[in-house]
Design a protein around this motif. Structure first.
Motif, PDB file in Angstrom:
ATOM      1  N   VAL A 226       0.822  -1.103  -0.067  1.00 46.25           N
ATOM      2  CA  VAL A 226       0.014  -0.076  -0.067  1.00 46.25           C
ATOM      3  C   VAL A 226       0.890   1.289   0.064  1.00 46.25           C
ATOM      4  N   ASN A 227       0.645   2.106  -1.002  1.00 45.68           N
ATOM      5  CA  ASN A 227       1.368   3.460  -1.038  1.00 45.68           C
ATOM      6  C   ASN A 227       0.905   4.306   0.056  1.00 45.68           C
ATOM      7  N   ASP A 228       1.811   5.231   0.245  1.00 41.42           N
ATOM      8  CA  ASP A 228       1.415   6.362   1.663  1.00 41.42           C
ATOM      9  C   ASP A 228       0.138   7.017   1.418  1.00 41.42           C
ATOM     10  N   ASP A 229      -0.480   7.262   0.142  1.00 39.33           N
ATOM     11  CA  ASP A 229      -1.778   7.943  -0.101  1.00 39.33           C
ATOM     12  C   ASP A 229      -2.685   6.971  -0.030  1.00 39.33           C
ATOM     13  N   GLY A 230      -2.644   5.508   0.282  1.00 42.31           N
ATOM     14  CA  GLY A 230      -3.697   4.527   0.621  1.00 42.31           C
ATOM     15  C   GLY A 230      -4.007   3.689  -0.607  1.00 42.31           C
TER      16      GLY A 230
END
Length: 238
Positions: A226-230
């Motif tokens: 999962v990327n930091d932006d969700g």
């Protein structure tokens, strides 16, 4: 180069990339818009298996499936690493369970180590986009044959600090595992042009130790970082 190695960051942002790099790679202009099918998440009746036969998963995470060709010979200033064990996906890596999630994270970690020691991104590309994970200067170094990474087989080690994962309180589709990510203090980067050797942590701008959250999501029958932006980090097979 600014660093994003913060305790609150997700796993994908702890391996040497800057916020600028993430933005550029994730927001490149496109001349064509394609409609993507809606992702399929586990149904309400699909239960996440906890694999209760386990006593707990806390501790340094390890993968037990490798392709080996001879004894591993660490790199020196004279030659790159030789016979680096190549990580292989466990057959249950896509299982919707604690075992499957553990296998995914373990494979991801070892594919990262393999990429840094060999420059080979194929194993990592089977589960994520390696160009968003591996430091671009080290990638270029391998592509141009101008240097290599020196260090043990496990440049990175990941320790799970809780016996089980949990759900992100803001997004129940995300499973997170509190972890400690460590970089070998012995690891260095060797550049052949000037025969220089620099600490790996200094080269990529990382800490030797970072408290992180290893966050993944199960979508379309597979686990994804999962990327930091969700958002999901989708694989990019090479």
């Amino acid at each position: 180069m600014s660093s994003v190695h913060l305790p609150t960051r997700r796993t994908i942002l702890t391996l040497g990339l800057t916020a600028t790099t993430i933005t550029l790679s994730g927001c490149a202009p496109s001349t064509r818009t394609k409609e993507k099918p809606s992702p399929s998440y586990p149904s309400p009746t699909q239960t996440f298996m906890l694999n209760k036969d386990k006593n707990g998963y806390d501790g340094v995470i390890r993968l037990d499936t490798y392709e080996k060709h001879g004894k591993f010979i660490p790199a020196t200033t004279e030659h790159p690493a030789q016979n680096v064990p190549k990580p292989l996906m466990p057959d249950y890596i896509n299982e919707y369970s604690s075992d499957g999630m553990y296998a995914f994270i373990a494979y991801w970690m070892e594919a990262v180590n393999y990429a840094y020691l060999t420059g080979d991104l194929k194993p990592l590309s089977q589960i994520t986009d390696p160009y968003k994970i591996i430091h671009p200067e080290i990638l270029k170094m391998y592509e141009d044959n101008t240097g290599w990474v020196i260090g043990p087989q496990h440049i990175y080690t990941l320790e799970l600090v809780t016996p089980a994962s949990g759900n992100d309180f803001k997004d129940s589709t995300i499973y997170e595992w509190q972890s400690v990510l460590r970089v070998s203090p012995e690891a260095t980067v060797y550049v052949t042009a000037n025969k220089s050797e620099k600490l790996f942590t200094d080269f990529i701008g990382a800490r030797e130790k970072a408290d992180i959250s290893s966050d993944v999501r199960y979508t379309d029958g597979e686990w994804h970082l999962v990327n930091d932006d969700g958002s999901n980090s989708y694989k990019k097979p090479l």
